[in-house]
Design an enzyme around this catalytic site. Sequence first.
Site, PDB file in Angstrom:
ATOM      1  CD1 TRP A 190      -2.688   1.753   0.568  1.00 40.14           C
ATOM      2  CD2 TRP A 190      -1.249   2.499   2.120  1.00 40.14           C
ATOM      3  NE1 TRP A 190      -3.015   3.057   0.855  1.00 40.14           N
ATOM      4  CE2 TRP A 190      -2.161   3.524   1.794  1.00 40.14           C
ATOM      5  CE3 TRP A 190      -0.258   2.732   3.068  1.00 40.14           C
ATOM      6  CZ2 TRP A 190      -2.093   4.790   2.400  1.00 40.14           C
ATOM      7  CZ3 TRP A 190      -0.186   3.981   3.665  1.00 40.14           C
ATOM      8  CH2 TRP A 190      -1.105   4.997   3.338  1.00 40.14           C
ATOM      9  CD  GLU A 231      -4.595  -1.232   2.342  1.00 43.22           C
ATOM     10  OE1 GLU A 231      -3.394  -1.429   2.633  1.00 43.22           O
ATOM     11  OE2 GLU A 231      -5.447  -0.839   3.162  1.00 43.22           O
ATOM     12  CE  LYS A 233      -6.375   6.248   2.608  1.00 38.72           C
ATOM     13  NZ  LYS A 233      -5.510   6.274   3.784  1.00 38.72           N
ATOM     14  CG  ASP A 266      -8.460  -0.497   4.888  1.00 36.10           C
ATOM     15  OD1 ASP A 266      -9.541  -0.024   5.326  1.00 36.10           O
ATOM     16  OD2 ASP A 266      -7.386  -0.393   5.493  1.00 36.10           O
ATOM     17  CG  HIS A 269      -8.604   2.215   2.132  1.00 35.28           C
ATOM     18  ND1 HIS A 269      -7.357   1.756   1.809  1.00 35.28           N
ATOM     19  CD2 HIS A 269      -8.491   2.737   3.373  1.00 35.28           C
ATOM     20  CE1 HIS A 269      -6.522   1.985   2.815  1.00 35.28           C
ATOM     21  NE2 HIS A 269      -7.193   2.569   3.777  1.00 35.28           N
ATOM     22  CG  HIS A 293      -5.675  -3.885   5.727  1.00 29.91           C
ATOM     23  ND1 HIS A 293      -4.801  -2.874   5.438  1.00 29.91           N
ATOM     24  CD2 HIS A 293      -4.937  -4.998   5.951  1.00 29.91           C
ATOM     25  CE1 HIS A 293      -3.562  -3.362   5.463  1.00 29.91           C
ATOM     26  NE2 HIS A 293      -3.627  -4.649   5.764  1.00 29.91           N
ATOM     27  CG  ASP A 301      -8.638   5.082   5.870  1.00 36.42           C
ATOM     28  OD1 ASP A 301      -9.117   4.059   6.385  1.00 36.42           O
ATOM     29  OD2 ASP A 301      -7.435   5.214   5.589  1.00 36.42           O
ATOM     30  CG  ASP A 303      -7.175   3.476   9.765  1.00 36.71           C
ATOM     31  OD1 ASP A 303      -7.306   2.306   9.393  1.00 36.71           O
ATOM     32  OD2 ASP A 303      -6.780   4.386   9.002  1.00 36.71           O
ATOM     33  CG  ASP A 333      -4.977  -1.034   8.628  1.00 47.71           C
ATOM     34  OD1 ASP A 333      -4.301  -0.477   9.520  1.00 47.71           O
ATOM     35  OD2 ASP A 333      -5.013  -0.610   7.455  1.00 47.71           O
TER      36      ASP A 333
HETATM   37  C1  RNT Z   1      -3.674   3.184   5.048  1.00 44.04           C
HETATM   38  C2  RNT Z   1      -3.773   1.738   4.773  1.00 44.04           C
HETATM   39  C3  RNT Z   1      -2.620   0.907   5.250  1.00 44.04           C
HETATM   40  C4  RNT Z   1      -2.115   1.289   6.618  1.00 44.04           C
HETATM   41  C5  RNT Z   1      -1.179   0.303   7.259  1.00 44.04           C
HETATM   42  C6  RNT Z   1      -0.434   0.901   8.394  1.00 44.04           C
HETATM   43  O1  RNT Z   1      -4.798   3.880   4.715  1.00 44.04           O
HETATM   44  O2  RNT Z   1      -4.959   1.239   5.315  1.00 44.04           O
HETATM   45  O3  RNT Z   1      -2.957  -0.430   5.169  1.00 44.04           O
HETATM   46  O4  RNT Z   1      -3.165   1.513   7.500  1.00 44.04           O
HETATM   47  O5  RNT Z   1      -0.359  -0.241   6.323  1.00 44.04           O
HETATM   48 ZN    ZN Z   2      -5.260  -0.819   5.299  1.00 46.47          ZN
END
Ligand code: RNT
Ligand code: ZN
Length: 426
Positions: A190, A231, A233, A266, A269, A293, A301, A303, A333
């Site tokens: 990513w 990955e 986004k 993810d 994303h 993720h 995003d 997290d 994640d």
């Molecule tokens: C970031 C991605 C990625 C990170 C990690 C730390 O938006 O989700 O995967 O969160 O690699």
């Molecule tokens: Zn991620």
Amino acid sequence: MAQNEERIQRQYEDAKAVYAGFGVDTDEALAEFRRIPLSLHCWQGDDVVGFDQDGPLGSGGIQTTGNYPGRARTPEQLMADMDKAMTLCPGKKKLNLHASYAIFEPGEKVDRDKLEPKHFQKWVDFAKERGLGIDFNPTFFSHPMQKDGLTLSSPDENVRGFWIEHGKACIRIARYFAQETGMPCVMNIWTGDGYKDIPADRMGPRMRYKAAIEQILSEPYAFDQVKPCVESKVFGIGVEAYTVGSAEFTLNFAAEHKNKCLPLMDNGHYHPTEVVSDKIPALLCFFPEIAFHITRGVRWDSDHVVLLEDEIREMAREIVRCGALDRCHMALDFFDASINRIAAWVVGFRSWQKALLSALCTPHERLQKLQNEGRFTELMVLQEELKMLPFGDVWNRYCEECGVAGDATWFEEVQRYEADVLSNRK
Ligand code: RNT
Ligand code: ZN
């Protein structure tokens, strides 16, 4: 204690009978569930800082917010914290590392393009002692070689070259992880590459990104041991206008390199009204394996820690009802620095597990039959009634058989650890 165990067993037997009435065998569900690993990300423990740089998480469009005391600052502290968290997370786990968590001997630090397996030997020892597989991530952020926010897609050949070497080094390390642990290593690529404002060229960076990932994947590996992922986004902080690794880009990349890499979704994303639950069966029509993720985006995003929310449950249901548990690589994640970090890990881990176990305790065939026979009223009625089944009793039984504290008690252990260990850290 014995009394407690007896109560859990009794309640489980009652619940089992209720589920049997719906055509679900909870013993079978538990047996199936026990096999499935969930990858625990090291980066929740130190706010994604790592050990190869001094500053905070600096770039790449991701951010931790909060200043809760007790952040892990050394490999020993991070390992101790993960150990604590893992004792409170029932079931099979993998360890998920980022390249920035390399552990150097005093005076031997190397840059990311020169990383070697030996810089992760302590992590391998840690994993082996605990019977864990290891997943891995090259780290394309928090580093001075990011130029104008770009890494693998940079127009500067030196910059690109540096990051390609980093990616290749990570493949070699992933190979080492797989060899040492005897379990496949999922290695996720990513980058936060993108532009804050309207670009003049959208295709150029993507063509460079494509060629760069292809070069990384030219490093030899056996696909049943090392599983590179790409990955996607939608946008990041400071890169709001354009992301090189968009959904279409990564999906098509993975499709073109099907025997070499997997798509990784993810769920933070995508645009807020898009749902990953619906994308899972779409991808499974084309890809033998896919990766995730699992996170929680709040408006973006962000997290946040994974909770047992409707969309999380629907994602788990899709994985189960597609019969794809062995085709899905699941990793957490998220990174919340505003609350106790051990509790963050544990809540997120347990929430996803609850989603998955409860998906396994669902009469999917019966529901599918109703759909195929066009009996939509009954389908709705049954879907609603399933929400009221005594799932908590199945979950308690699972925690107990794993020898892990139940929902009512695990947090006390975190509080004790905070008082004894975390509060002494500066
Ligand atoms: C970031 C991605 C990625 C990170 C990690 C730390 O938006 O989700 O995967 O969160 O690699
Ligand atoms: Zn991620």
